[in-house]
Design a protein around this motif. Sequence first.
Motif, short mmCIF file in Angstrom:
data_model
loop_
_atom_site.label_atom_id
_atom_site.label_comp_id
_atom_site.label_asym_id
_atom_site.label_seq_id
_atom_site.Cartn_x
_atom_site.Cartn_y
_atom_site.Cartn_z
N ASP A 11 -27.57 1.42 40.61
CA ASP A 11 -28.21 0.72 39.49
C ASP A 11 -27.19 -0.17 38.78
N ASN A 12 -25.98 0.36 38.61
CA ASN A 12 -24.94 -0.40 37.92
C ASN A 12 -24.63 -1.71 38.65
N ILE A 13 -24.54 -1.62 39.99
CA ILE A 13 -24.20 -2.84 40.73
C ILE A 13 -25.29 -3.89 40.56
N ASP B 118 -14.11 -3.89 42.83
CA ASP B 118 -13.61 -3.11 43.97
C ASP B 118 -14.20 -1.71 43.75
N LEU B 119 -15.36 -1.49 44.36
CA LEU B 119 -16.22 -0.37 43.94
C LEU B 119 -15.69 1.01 44.33
N GLY B 120 -16.27 2.02 43.70
CA GLY B 120 -15.94 3.40 44.06
C GLY B 120 -14.83 3.97 43.21
N PHE B 121 -14.03 4.82 43.82
CA PHE B 121 -12.99 5.53 43.04
C PHE B 121 -11.61 5.18 43.58
N SER B 122 -10.59 5.45 42.76
CA SER B 122 -9.23 5.20 43.22
C SER B 122 -8.64 6.51 43.72
N LEU B 123 -7.59 6.38 44.49
CA LEU B 123 -6.91 7.57 45.01
C LEU B 123 -6.40 8.44 43.85
N LYS C 166 0.11 7.03 46.28
CA LYS C 166 -0.35 6.01 45.33
C LYS C 166 -1.55 5.25 45.90
N HIS C 167 -2.42 4.80 45.01
CA HIS C 167 -3.57 4.00 45.48
C HIS C 167 -3.07 2.67 46.05
N VAL C 168 -3.52 2.33 47.24
CA VAL C 168 -3.15 1.04 47.84
C VAL C 168 -4.36 0.12 47.74
N SER C 169 -4.16 -1.04 47.14
CA SER C 169 -5.28 -1.97 46.95
C SER C 169 -5.81 -2.46 48.29
N VAL C 170 -7.11 -2.59 48.37
CA VAL C 170 -7.77 -3.01 49.60
C VAL C 170 -8.02 -4.53 49.55
N ASP D 20 -14.50 0.87 29.42
CA ASP D 20 -15.96 0.80 29.30
C ASP D 20 -16.57 0.78 30.70
N ASN D 21 -17.88 0.87 30.74
CA ASN D 21 -18.60 0.73 32.00
C ASN D 21 -18.77 -0.76 32.27
N PHE D 22 -18.49 -1.18 33.51
CA PHE D 22 -18.62 -2.62 33.79
C PHE D 22 -20.06 -3.11 33.66
N LEU E 4 -10.45 -1.86 37.32
CA LEU E 4 -8.99 -1.93 37.22
C LEU E 4 -8.27 -0.91 38.12
N GLY E 5 -8.67 0.36 38.06
CA GLY E 5 -8.04 1.40 38.89
C GLY E 5 -6.53 1.42 38.71
N ALA E 6 -5.81 1.39 39.82
CA ALA E 6 -4.34 1.42 39.76
C ALA E 6 -3.78 0.03 39.46
N GLY E 7 -4.64 -0.94 39.27
CA GLY E 7 -4.20 -2.25 38.77
C GLY E 7 -3.69 -3.22 39.83
N GLY E 8 -3.87 -2.91 41.10
CA GLY E 8 -3.34 -3.78 42.16
C GLY E 8 -3.91 -5.19 42.10
N HIS E 9 -5.23 -5.31 42.02
CA HIS E 9 -5.83 -6.65 41.98
C HIS E 9 -5.49 -7.34 40.66
N PRO F 42 -5.74 3.82 55.83
CA PRO F 42 -6.98 4.24 56.50
C PRO F 42 -8.19 4.22 55.57
N ARG F 43 -7.94 4.36 54.27
CA ARG F 43 -9.05 4.34 53.31
C ARG F 43 -9.77 2.98 53.31
N SER F 44 -9.08 1.94 53.79
CA SER F 44 -9.68 0.61 53.78
C SER F 44 -10.70 0.42 54.91
N LEU G 271 -13.57 2.68 33.42
CA LEU G 271 -14.07 3.84 32.65
C LEU G 271 -13.02 4.93 32.57
N ASP G 272 -12.09 4.88 33.52
CA ASP G 272 -11.12 5.96 33.65
C ASP G 272 -9.98 5.79 32.63
N ALA G 273 -9.82 6.80 31.75
CA ALA G 273 -8.85 6.69 30.66
C ALA G 273 -7.44 6.48 31.19
C1 LIG Z 1 -11.38 1.42 44.08
S1 LIG Z 1 -10.84 1.66 42.45
C2 LIG Z 1 -10.14 0.12 42.03
C3 LIG Z 1 -8.75 -0.07 42.53
C4 LIG Z 1 -8.08 -1.35 42.07
N1 LIG Z 1 -8.80 -2.52 42.49
C5 LIG Z 1 -6.65 -1.43 42.52
O1 LIG Z 1 -6.30 -2.35 43.25
O2 LIG Z 1 -5.87 -0.56 42.13
C6 LIG Z 1 -12.31 1.65 41.53
C7 LIG Z 1 -12.15 1.87 40.04
O3 LIG Z 1 -13.38 1.50 39.45
C8 LIG Z 1 -13.66 2.37 38.38
N2 LIG Z 1 -15.11 2.33 38.18
C9 LIG Z 1 -16.08 2.72 39.02
N3 LIG Z 1 -17.30 2.49 38.50
C10 LIG Z 1 -17.08 1.91 37.29
C11 LIG Z 1 -17.94 1.42 36.27
N4 LIG Z 1 -19.26 1.47 36.40
N5 LIG Z 1 -17.37 0.88 35.17
C12 LIG Z 1 -16.03 0.81 35.04
N6 LIG Z 1 -15.16 1.26 35.97
C13 LIG Z 1 -15.68 1.80 37.08
C14 LIG Z 1 -13.13 3.71 38.84
O4 LIG Z 1 -12.84 4.52 37.73
C15 LIG Z 1 -11.87 3.29 39.63
O5 LIG Z 1 -10.74 3.34 38.81
#
Ligand SMILES: C[S@@+](CC[C@H](N)C(=O)[O-])C[C@H]1O[C@@H](n2cnc3c(N)ncnc32)[C@H](O)[C@@H]1O
Length: 306
Positions: free
Chosen positions: A229-231, A106-111, A2-6, A79-81, A28-33, A293-295, A53-55
Amino acid sequence: MKHVSVLLQEVIDIYKPFERGVYIDCTLGAGGHSREILNNIKGKDSGLIAIDLDARAVENFAEYVSKHNLERQVEIVKDNFVNIAEIWEKSEFKKRGLVCRGVIMDLGFSLDEIETSGKGFSFLRDEPLLMTYGDPSQYSHTAYDIVNSFPKNELVRIFRIYGEERDAERVAVAILKERKHRKISTTRDLVEIVLKAKKISPHARRRQKIHPATKIFQALRIAVNKELDNIKQVLKDVVEILGKGGRIAVISFHSLEDRIVKQTFKYYKDKGVLEVLTPKPVVPSREEKAINPRSRSAKMRAAEKM
Ligand SMILES: C[S@@+](CC[C@H](N)C(=O)[O-])C[C@H]1O[C@@H](n2cnc3c(N)ncnc32)[C@H](O)[C@@H]1O
């Protein structure tokens, strides 16, 4: 797994004492925060907007919200943030007159995305080369499009700038050579090309701590999702929508992202708009790194709107 929030507690501490208002989780990802924010605002006249963005991330959190009868306190947005300004304008919370008190990114991808999306985020799996956080049909190009059609100099630029890859040129040349004969369709195809270009045998590869394709995969993911660019864009808009005293926390996982966050905060500090709360970035404790370790490479910066 499972994804562990950082840096979960560190983020929550930034918003304490959680004054009345709206908190926006851009990733949002796995929703920890998000869950932890909800625990802190429960029963108060406050709300959470959770964006991803992830369904699957969105569906899973919708189930959680419904199970705990939290619908009145949560808006979930697929949506895209980068569209945060529009999302905020449309929010029922804003219409009710609530102020934005906090934003977390919390940038990047989730586990979960690495392990179950099937979109080719990991060099350890054999999957189609997509690397899109959202629906691939909504993207101007996927990782497949980049490796199969971008000109050499563009590939070199992507690998060099987004991956800080020393062998950018060599890998690009190998990709061009390979695609004369066949399409590069899967993560395994790409890994083989990278190993060949870097002259690394599978035996030598097994002894290396960091996979030789790590930076190439990072570079493609950043390019596909236009992450840098998004950031830049979203930080500008966050500064606009935060209420006075509202706080933003950003967790980044590589120096390219962290540099943008640091420079943007400094720019707004010099203009008297933000106060930087973290002169040095907050990093995970030794215990957190051992458990997760991912943190390891995470850095959090936070600022307050003046
Ligand atoms: C590191 S995970 C977040 C984990 C989350 N904070 C938690 O505690 O479970 C990053 C999430 O950001 C989403 N994401 C990345 N870029 C995005 C964007 N531009 N717009 C919306 N979501 C984005 C990814 O799909 C991923 O689910």
